[in-house]
Motif scaffolding. Structure first.
Motif, PDB file in Angstrom:
ATOM      1  N   LEU A  38      -4.533  36.312   5.231  1.00 20.90           N
ATOM      2  CA  LEU A  38      -4.564  37.835   5.678  1.00 20.90           C
ATOM      3  C   LEU A  38      -5.832  37.864   6.523  1.00 20.90           C
ATOM      4  CD1 LEU A  38      -3.498  40.850   5.915  1.00 20.90           C
ATOM      5  CD2 LEU A  38      -4.471  41.277   3.858  1.00 20.90           C
ATOM      6  N   GLY A  39      -6.884  37.551   5.917  1.00 17.33           N
ATOM      7  CA  GLY A  39      -8.305  37.592   6.733  1.00 17.33           C
ATOM      8  C   GLY A  39      -8.218  36.726   7.898  1.00 17.33           C
ATOM      9  N   PHE A  40      -7.593  35.519   7.857  1.00 20.87           N
ATOM     10  CA  PHE A  40      -7.387  34.589   8.887  1.00 20.87           C
ATOM     11  C   PHE A  40      -6.422  35.116  10.134  1.00 20.87           C
ATOM     12  CE2 PHE A  40      -8.814  31.334   6.088  1.00 20.87           C
ATOM     13  CZ  PHE A  40     -10.154  31.064   6.757  1.00 20.87           C
ATOM     14  N   GLU A  41      -5.509  35.815   9.897  1.00 22.97           N
ATOM     15  CA  GLU A  41      -4.749  36.597  10.547  1.00 22.97           C
ATOM     16  C   GLU A  41      -5.274  37.583  11.377  1.00 22.97           C
ATOM     17  OE1 GLU A  41      -1.426  36.199  11.173  1.00 22.97           O
ATOM     18  OE2 GLU A  41      -0.412  37.935  11.817  1.00 22.97           O
ATOM     19  N   ARG A  42      -6.092  38.448  10.660  1.00 19.66           N
ATOM     20  CA  ARG A  42      -6.792  39.480  11.208  1.00 19.66           C
ATOM     21  C   ARG A  42      -7.960  38.956  12.103  1.00 19.66           C
ATOM     22  NH1 ARG A  42      -7.703  43.817   6.101  1.00 19.66           N
ATOM     23  NH2 ARG A  42      -5.598  44.409   5.990  1.00 19.66           N
ATOM     24  N   ILE A  43      -8.809  37.906  11.737  1.00 22.98           N
ATOM     25  CA  ILE A  43      -9.602  37.099  12.685  1.00 22.98           C
ATOM     26  C   ILE A  43      -9.018  36.554  13.916  1.00 22.98           C
ATOM     27  CG2 ILE A  43     -11.074  35.300  12.936  1.00 22.98           C
ATOM     28  CD1 ILE A  43     -11.674  35.576   9.762  1.00 22.98           C
ATOM     29  N   LEU A  44      -7.740  35.976  13.683  1.00 17.73           N
ATOM     30  CA  LEU A  44      -7.318  35.648  14.933  1.00 17.73           C
ATOM     31  C   LEU A  44      -6.604  36.531  16.096  1.00 17.73           C
ATOM     32  CD1 LEU A  44      -5.488  32.192  13.604  1.00 17.73           C
ATOM     33  CD2 LEU A  44      -7.581  32.468  15.097  1.00 17.73           C
ATOM     34  N   ASP A  45      -6.145  37.611  15.415  1.00 21.53           N
ATOM     35  CA  ASP A  45      -5.625  38.697  16.078  1.00 21.53           C
ATOM     36  C   ASP A  45      -6.583  39.244  17.271  1.00 21.53           C
ATOM     37  OD1 ASP A  45      -3.019  39.110  14.866  1.00 21.53           O
ATOM     38  OD2 ASP A  45      -3.368  40.810  13.871  1.00 21.53           O
TER      39      ASP A  45
END
Lengths: 358, 358
Positions: free
Chosen positions: A335-342
């Motif tokens: 979830l964190g990586f998803e938000r970072i990449l967004d």
């Protein structure tokens, strides 16, 4: 279909591989992608004996297969793997699948689509189905190796009558990412979910992973390795591990060493995250804030010194404000990586585009 | 601040607890929330000896602390824990932090905000700082216990001169969730990220977790346990584990047993997820599709039989279409749970509101 319990949760498993219909092939002849340097030993990121001054922990990390993937084509209906790793105690903030397991993607309608994981055992030798019961069309496959382990050998199992061949490298351009545990992959759920691996598939560039968990402190030895590495651009998550004082003392020399060999290569620096662990812990909050300020001052200084093709994405690791995106207050979950990449990916794409890397 | 490497990635740790300034208190006198039944042994979900016909695996699961949290108030600047668990082999698709660790939230501006994790060792006894260097205001704390382990005892460590007291239960209403590994918490990154725990905090209701990984197959023993449990509503993730035939054969009896004791309690059924593992595996795709169809037919049959206060959320576990939201093709990561809750929570709230549970 039978299932076996791996204690925590049932994992789907089939019995085809045990029926003697599978043939295993040594994977060493297949195409390796996301390698940092071409002379590294098979399945390793770097030759751990090549550079002096490297700390023992980082040497060990160099022997890991972090970020490396194997590209191949097969028309097999079933894909299995047998692999051998070096003893490592399971981490507390990662899944064993990410640490020691395999993660397969298949090209489907132009996209790399998740196909299955190779489930490791609590052992040094592993055997697992990865995906079964497919159609028999020719498929382009990308198999990510373990994030936090050394792969001693790897065999791909396919149906006896099926073909297996090395793919041409399915990516162009090479962006090497240097960084902390966050870059190394802690705490992605599987190896293909580390953010460099996600960028690898989404942008179609090679994204070798030079994340060295907890050890990326702007040391000169790392700068010399970067200087010695060919890439179209470098991305640096180098403000997560050092202290504010280390950033202040080391950044200028770090960049100078790299610029000696790579005068024009784009260098993209990422600001470190605002740690969830600093929400109530005032000492961490202050320390992390000091680090971010030291990073900002350090980048200003580099620009003042006249360095060109130097970029700073700030903020670069935005976890949201609900404190739900890490495993332990520091390491992003998927979830964190998803938000970072967004937020990060479009900014990175813009920079790379400006540098004609697209 | 020093740090120690837990192999996979560095974990923040301080030394205050070793300086003898901390006093440990037995946690058994603090408030327990999210318990399924009031007579269960301390820190256990259920008394594993109470019901007949329970399979050994499920009996073991009943001894786990899954879903249970401890509510307390303290003005300590530092919070530590010592706890003892029963031997379990680490799972391959979970972090040890989720499986055996602790997960603390503090009420801040009316919201439960993540404060820190208790990091377990690869041992049976664990000691860890959870959060340090806070201000000394009185804080309301909620500490989730391990998802996949039995807690033998637990002590909370606070500053010697600080207070520690049981909180009144900070939640009203009780929604018991019965389900598969997905409900049990595979593969949340920490125990407070399992979806019932997230609903617990966001809705302010108790959400006891009766997820029994891989074992939730509409067996009668589970129906009798539900019948014997007091709740304002029950949520059922009961279509993930059974076969299509088991759904067809067992659902009607399962509901009849529950309705005997709970004639009007809302029963909310969740459709199972579309598994990523079925993307290329045609056998899994067919099997899972048959399960979903059997679930739909089963619910239609129950409505035809005249059952009231029976709800079906379909789809209920939407993972998106990028195949990035599971650890292993089956178990949602925190990204998967986030996506599930984005769609599921408003629908659940609407149903509970209709039933005057709000």
């Amino acid at each position: 279909m039978i299932s076996f319990s791996s204690f925590a949760a049932t994992v789907e498993k089939d019995t085809t591989a045990e029926k003697g219909t599978v043939k295993y092939w040594d994977a060493s002849h297949l195409t390796l992608v996301n390698r940092i340097q071409p002379d590294a030993p098979l399945f390793q990121r770097l030759d751990e004996t090549k550079y002096s001054g490297v700390t023992p922990t980082v040497k060990r990390y160099f022997t890991y297969s972090t970020g490396i993937a194997i590209a191949f084509r097969t028309d097999s209906r079933n894909i299995y793997a047998r692999w051998k790793t070096k003893a490592e105690k399971p981490g507390v903030n990662m899944t064993l699948i990410a640490q020691t397991g395999l993660d397969l993607y298949i090209r489907y309608n132009g996209r790399w689509v998740f196909a299955g994981v190779g489930i490791p055992g609590h052992t040094l030798t592993h055997q697992s189905p990865i995906v079964e019961h497919m159609d028999n069309s020719l498929k382009e496959c990308l198999l990510y190796l373990p994030l936090f382990d050394k792969v001693e050998n790897l065999e791909i199992g396919i149906d006896k009558d099926a073909s297996l061949e090395a793919s041409p490298v399915p990516f162009h351009h090479k962006i090497v990412v240097v960084g902390s545990s966050i870059t190394h992959g802690a705490s992605a759920a599987r190896s293909g979910m580390a953010y460099p691996a996600r960028l690898n598939r989404s942008l179609g560039f090679e994204f070798p992973n030079l994340g060295v968990s907890g050890q990326c402190k702007l040391d000169s030895f790392l700068a010399y390795i970067v200087a010695d590495t060919e890439a179209d651009a470098f991305v640096f998550d180098v403000f997560s591990n050092p202290s504010p004082a280390q950033i202040e003392e080391r950044l200028e020399k770090f960049v100078a060493i790299i610029r000696e060999k790579h005068p024009d290569t784009p260098l993209v620096f990422l600001q470190t995250e605002v740690r969830d662990s600093g929400m109530f812990n005032r000492k961490i909050a202050k320390y992390e804030s000091d680090k971010r300020r030291a990073a900002e001052a350090g980048i200003r200084n580099l620009k003042r010194l006249g360095y060109k093709h130097l970029y700073f994405i700030n903020p670069a690791m935005e976890l949201g404000d609900d404190h739900l995106a890490t495993v332990d207050g520091v390491h992003p979950s998927d979830l964190g990586f998803e938000r970072i990449l967004d937020k990060l990916e479009p900014q990175l794409v813009k920079i790379l585009h400006k540098c004609k890397i697209d």
